[in-house]
Design a protein around this motif. Structure first.
Motif, PDB file in Angstrom:
ATOM      1  N   GLN A 158       0.834  -1.207   0.000  1.00 20.55           N
ATOM      2  CA  GLN A 158       0.000   0.000   0.000  1.00 20.55           C
ATOM      3  C   GLN A 158       0.867   1.254   0.000  1.00 20.55           C
ATOM      4  N   VAL A 159       1.921   1.248   0.820  1.00 18.81           N
ATOM      5  CA  VAL A 159       2.844   2.386   0.855  1.00 18.81           C
ATOM      6  C   VAL A 159       3.495   2.566  -0.510  1.00 18.81           C
ATOM      7  N   HIS A 162       1.135   4.148  -3.046  1.00 20.32           N
ATOM      8  CA  HIS A 162       0.901   5.578  -2.822  1.00 20.32           C
ATOM      9  C   HIS A 162       2.129   6.411  -3.178  1.00 20.32           C
ATOM     10  N   VAL A 163       3.320   5.870  -2.879  1.00 15.40           N
ATOM     11  CA  VAL A 163       4.546   6.577  -3.269  1.00 15.40           C
ATOM     12  C   VAL A 163       4.622   6.670  -4.788  1.00 15.40           C
ATOM     13  N   MET A 167       3.067  10.703  -3.929  1.00 13.48           N
ATOM     14  CA  MET A 167       2.793  11.239  -2.593  1.00 13.48           C
ATOM     15  C   MET A 167       4.046  11.239  -1.733  1.00 13.48           C
ATOM     16  N   GLU A 171       1.930  12.636   3.310  1.00 10.58           N
ATOM     17  CA  GLU A 171       0.649  12.417   2.645  1.00 10.58           C
ATOM     18  C   GLU A 171       0.234  10.946   2.711  1.00 10.58           C
ATOM     19  N   VAL A 172       1.207  10.056   2.527  1.00 11.83           N
ATOM     20  CA  VAL A 172       0.929   8.625   2.617  1.00 11.83           C
ATOM     21  C   VAL A 172       0.477   8.276   4.031  1.00 11.83           C
ATOM     22  N   ARG A 175      -3.116   9.288   4.507  1.00 15.30           N
ATOM     23  CA  ARG A 175      -4.027   8.455   3.736  1.00 15.30           C
ATOM     24  C   ARG A 175      -4.197   7.072   4.375  1.00 15.30           C
ATOM     25  N   VAL A 183       5.728   5.085   7.955  1.00 16.05           N
ATOM     26  CA  VAL A 183       5.793   5.074   6.495  1.00 16.05           C
ATOM     27  C   VAL A 183       7.240   5.038   6.032  1.00 16.05           C
ATOM     28  N   LYS A 187       9.169   2.230   3.778  1.00 20.05           N
ATOM     29  CA  LYS A 187       9.909   2.560   2.558  1.00 20.05           C
ATOM     30  C   LYS A 187      11.319   1.997   2.613  1.00 20.05           C
TER      31      LYS A 187
END
Length: 213
Positions: A158-159, A162-163, A167, A171-172, A175, A183, A187
């Protein structure tokens, strides 16, 4: 060298599962100051008993105990409430076995030839909610994208998605209802799995390998 968690905190209880008791005792000595309690199990029955009684936060295990495979043992325990995180530390493993263990719910997988520093990093990562697979175990010519994807958790995917949308971490976090620090940890774990050093490279490799659509 004695390793301690950040700020000297202990990581709850640890269970070491290995039919070679001498090996488990050596690992226990290395980690005893970093956990509230360290228990050793050398058979499947003893393993189930210890996990039930001590409620560990982490299990470090070989792939097999007498009469039982540890991936199957893990799958049963992960169905229970307050299940521990599992990290595999076998003497030998192929990429299919690594992928199967991670897909079944393991949080870490290292080769027993790893150094103590890598073991410490893996524990830090797993206890922080991320996954860790030794880079040497990620090399797989056929079916690599599928295996690598299986080694990422649902939250990490999911991360990553979104990246890929451009984002930033903040922001991630908003969300996905996570902290920015969490987050960033996800990453770093993804970049380690893909053997890259930046977010841009992470997204590019993920797309090239079919992990991202």
């Amino acid at each position: 060298m004695v390793w301690t968690p950040p700020e000297g905190k202990q990581f709850g209880n640890l269970v070491l599962a290995d039919e070679h008791t001498l090996v488990a005792e050596g690992i226990a000595k290395l980690l005893e100051d970093s956990f509230s309690r360290v228990s050793i199990a050398s058979t499947a029955d003893r393993f189930r008993e210890v996990v039930r009684n001590v409620r560990p936060s982490l299990v470090i295990t070989d792939l097999y105990l007498p009469s039982s495979g540890c991936i199957e043992l893990m799958e049963g325990i992960l169905q229970e409430q307050r299940a521990p995180a599992f990290m595999f530390l076998p003497a030998e493993a192929d990429s299919d076995t690594v992928a199967r263990a991670m897909a079944a719910g393991a949080k870490g997988f290292l080769h027993r030839r790893c150094g103590s520093q890598e073991l410490f990093r893996a524990i830090d990562c797993v206890m922080g909610g991320c996954t860790y697979v030794a880079a040497s175990l990620l090399v797989s010519p056929a079916g690599a994208p599928k295996r690598r994807k299986a080694m990422l958790t649902t939250k990490q995917l999911q991360v990553l998605e979104h990246v890929a949308l451009g984002m930033r971490a903040q922001e991630v976090a908003q969300r996905l209802h996570l902290s920015t620090r969490t987050v960033e940890s996800h990453k770093r774990a993804i970049m380690r799995q893909l053997d890259v050093r930046s977010s841009l490279e992470m997204v590019r490799v993920a797309r090239d390998e079919g992990i991202l659509a």
